[in-house]
Design a protein around this motif. Structure first.
Motif, PDB file in Angstrom:
ATOM      1  N   ARG A  16     -44.051  14.895   1.423  1.00  0.00           N
ATOM      2  CA  ARG A  16     -42.592  14.900   1.359  1.00  0.00           C
ATOM      3  C   ARG A  16     -42.145  14.113   0.132  1.00  0.00           C
ATOM      4  N   TYR A  17     -40.859  14.224  -0.156  1.00  0.00           N
ATOM      5  CA  TYR A  17     -40.251  13.414  -1.202  1.00  0.00           C
ATOM      6  C   TYR A  17     -39.958  12.033  -0.626  1.00  0.00           C
ATOM      7  N   PRO A  18     -39.852  11.026  -1.487  1.00  0.00           N
ATOM      8  CA  PRO A  18     -39.455   9.706  -0.971  1.00  0.00           C
ATOM      9  C   PRO A  18     -38.083   9.792  -0.299  1.00  0.00           C
ATOM     10  N   SER A  19     -37.943   9.070   0.810  1.00  0.00           N
ATOM     11  CA  SER A  19     -36.678   9.060   1.555  1.00  0.00           C
ATOM     12  C   SER A  19     -35.640   8.237   0.791  1.00  0.00           C
ATOM     13  N   SER A  20     -34.390   8.361   1.203  1.00  0.00           N
ATOM     14  CA  SER A  20     -33.325   7.584   0.559  1.00  0.00           C
ATOM     15  C   SER A  20     -33.562   6.086   0.776  1.00  0.00           C
ATOM     16  N   GLY A  21     -34.092   5.711   1.932  1.00  0.00           N
ATOM     17  CA  GLY A  21     -34.414   4.299   2.183  1.00  0.00           C
ATOM     18  C   GLY A  21     -35.512   3.804   1.260  1.00  0.00           C
ATOM     19  N   GLU A  22     -36.515   4.639   1.045  1.00  0.00           N
ATOM     20  CA  GLU A  22     -37.602   4.271   0.129  1.00  0.00           C
ATOM     21  C   GLU A  22     -37.088   4.169  -1.308  1.00  0.00           C
ATOM     22  N   LEU A  23     -36.224   5.089  -1.689  1.00  0.00           N
ATOM     23  CA  LEU A  23     -35.658   5.031  -3.036  1.00  0.00           C
ATOM     24  C   LEU A  23     -34.800   3.783  -3.209  1.00  0.00           C
ATOM     25  N   LYS A  24     -34.083   3.387  -2.164  1.00  0.00           N
ATOM     26  CA  LYS A  24     -33.297   2.157  -2.233  1.00  0.00           C
ATOM     27  C   LYS A  24     -34.214   0.943  -2.405  1.00  0.00           C
ATOM     28  N   SER A  25     -35.361   0.953  -1.710  1.00  0.00           N
ATOM     29  CA  SER A  25     -36.296  -0.164  -1.871  1.00  0.00           C
ATOM     30  C   SER A  25     -36.815  -0.229  -3.311  1.00  0.00           C
ATOM     31  N   LEU A  26     -36.969   0.946  -3.948  1.00  0.00           N
ATOM     32  CA  LEU A  26     -37.379   0.959  -5.358  1.00  0.00           C
ATOM     33  C   LEU A  26     -36.281   0.408  -6.255  1.00  0.00           C
ATOM     34  N   ILE A  27     -35.039   0.759  -5.959  1.00  0.00           N
ATOM     35  CA  ILE A  27     -33.916   0.228  -6.732  1.00  0.00           C
ATOM     36  C   ILE A  27     -33.905  -1.296  -6.634  1.00  0.00           C
ATOM     37  N   ASP A  28     -34.067  -1.810  -5.426  1.00  0.00           N
ATOM     38  CA  ASP A  28     -34.105  -3.263  -5.233  1.00  0.00           C
ATOM     39  C   ASP A  28     -35.283  -3.883  -5.993  1.00  0.00           C
ATOM     40  N   PHE A  29     -36.436  -3.222  -5.959  1.00  0.00           N
ATOM     41  CA  PHE A  29     -37.617  -3.701  -6.672  1.00  0.00           C
ATOM     42  C   PHE A  29     -37.346  -3.756  -8.174  1.00  0.00           C
ATOM     43  N   PHE A  30     -36.761  -2.699  -8.715  1.00  0.00           N
ATOM     44  CA  PHE A  30     -36.490  -2.666 -10.152  1.00  0.00           C
ATOM     45  C   PHE A  30     -35.434  -3.702 -10.552  1.00  0.00           C
ATOM     46  N   LYS A  31     -34.462  -3.951  -9.675  1.00  0.00           N
ATOM     47  CA  LYS A  31     -33.440  -4.956  -9.970  1.00  0.00           C
ATOM     48  C   LYS A  31     -34.036  -6.344 -10.159  1.00  0.00           C
ATOM     49  N   THR A  32     -35.122  -6.611  -9.456  1.00  0.00           N
ATOM     50  CA  THR A  32     -35.741  -7.937  -9.548  1.00  0.00           C
ATOM     51  C   THR A  32     -36.875  -7.984 -10.575  1.00  0.00           C
ATOM     52  N   GLY A  33     -37.082  -6.883 -11.273  1.00  0.00           N
ATOM     53  CA  GLY A  33     -38.185  -6.809 -12.234  1.00  0.00           C
ATOM     54  C   GLY A  33     -38.124  -7.859 -13.325  1.00  0.00           C
ATOM     55  N   ALA A  34     -36.973  -8.047 -13.923  1.00  0.00           N
ATOM     56  CA  ALA A  34     -36.857  -9.040 -14.997  1.00  0.00           C
ATOM     57  C   ALA A  34     -37.142 -10.446 -14.469  1.00  0.00           C
ATOM     58  N   GLN A  35     -36.650 -10.725 -13.267  1.00  0.00           N
ATOM     59  CA  GLN A  35     -36.898 -12.042 -12.685  1.00  0.00           C
ATOM     60  C   GLN A  35     -38.394 -12.234 -12.403  1.00  0.00           C
ATOM     61  N   ARG A  36     -39.055 -11.222 -11.849  1.00  0.00           N
ATOM     62  CA  ARG A  36     -40.470 -11.331 -11.552  1.00  0.00           C
ATOM     63  C   ARG A  36     -41.279 -11.535 -12.828  1.00  0.00           C
ATOM     64  N   ILE A  37     -40.881 -10.877 -13.897  1.00  0.00           N
ATOM     65  CA  ILE A  37     -41.567 -11.053 -15.187  1.00  0.00           C
ATOM     66  C   ILE A  37     -41.332 -12.464 -15.725  1.00  0.00           C
ATOM     67  N   ARG A  38     -40.108 -12.975 -15.597  1.00  0.00           N
ATOM     68  CA  ARG A  38     -39.824 -14.362 -16.031  1.00  0.00           C
ATOM     69  C   ARG A  38     -40.691 -15.359 -15.262  1.00  0.00           C
ATOM     70  N   ILE A  39     -40.781 -15.161 -13.961  1.00  0.00           N
ATOM     71  CA  ILE A  39     -41.580 -16.073 -13.136  1.00  0.00           C
ATOM     72  C   ILE A  39     -43.041 -16.029 -13.576  1.00  0.00           C
ATOM     73  N   ALA A  40     -43.585 -14.833 -13.706  1.00  0.00           N
ATOM     74  CA  ALA A  40     -44.986 -14.694 -14.111  1.00  0.00           C
ATOM     75  C   ALA A  40     -45.217 -15.308 -15.487  1.00  0.00           C
ATOM     76  N   SER A  41     -44.278 -15.119 -16.390  1.00  0.00           N
ATOM     77  CA  SER A  41     -44.397 -15.708 -17.730  1.00  0.00           C
ATOM     78  C   SER A  41     -44.376 -17.225 -17.665  1.00  0.00           C
TER      79      SER A  41
END
Length: 161
Positions: A16-41
């Motif tokens: 199946r295609y990713p559900s709308s809930g799964e896509l929302k979790s990806l949006i949330d994941f991408f929103k925190t991407g810059a922060q996660r990279i800053r932390i790792a750095s």
């Protein structure tokens, strides 16, 4: 495995295609991407400082570890402890970047626990070491970054318990 990989593999397993809930979790994941990279750095750029502060704190709390007969009494043993501190810090950064604790588990937390048991390294001491590492690392992060990073240290400490 990253959040992205999890969503894709789950959807593919179910044909199946990713559900709308799964896509929302990806949006949330991408929103925190810059922060996660800053932390790792921040953590990777300050590894030496974090390891040094964590080890000093551990030796203050547990001088028996570096006293004659302790598990980190000699230079070689102490160097191995510091090497392990760096390894655990690196595992934390992997988890933070992936947004998941699975890399920590897959890369070796279970094997590390078995190794420490076979070497006679007291696991409660390892938990205390990880908590000292956490304290030193989180001191370099903002409040929100520390809140994002803390669970990865806690996961390792719990796995050592």
């Amino acid at each position: 495995m990253s959040v992205v990989s999890q969503v894709i593999l789950k959807a593919d397993d179910e044909l199946r295609y990713p559900s709308s809930g799964e896509l929302k979790s990806l949006i949330d994941f991408f929103k925190t991407g810059a922060q996660r990279i800053r932390i790792a750095s921040t953590l990777s750029e300050n590894e030496k400082k974090i390891v040094e502060q964590a080890s000093k704190r551990l030796w203050q709390k547990r001088p028996d570890f570096i006293a004659p007969g302790g598990n980190a009494a000699g230079q070689r043993e102490r160097a191995q402890c510091l090497r392990d501190f760096g390894w655990y810090l690196r595992l934390v950064t992997y988890g933070i970047l992936a947004g998941d604790k699975e890399p920590i588990e897959k890369i070796g937390i279970i094997g590390a626990r078995e190794m420490y048991n076979s070497l006679g390294v007291p696991l409660p001491g390892m938990v205390e070491a990880i908590l000292c590492l956490k304290e030193a690392a989180l001191a370099l992060l903002s409040e929100s970054e520390a809140a994002e990073a803390a669970p990865y240290f806690d996961y390792i400490a719990q796995a050592m318990s």
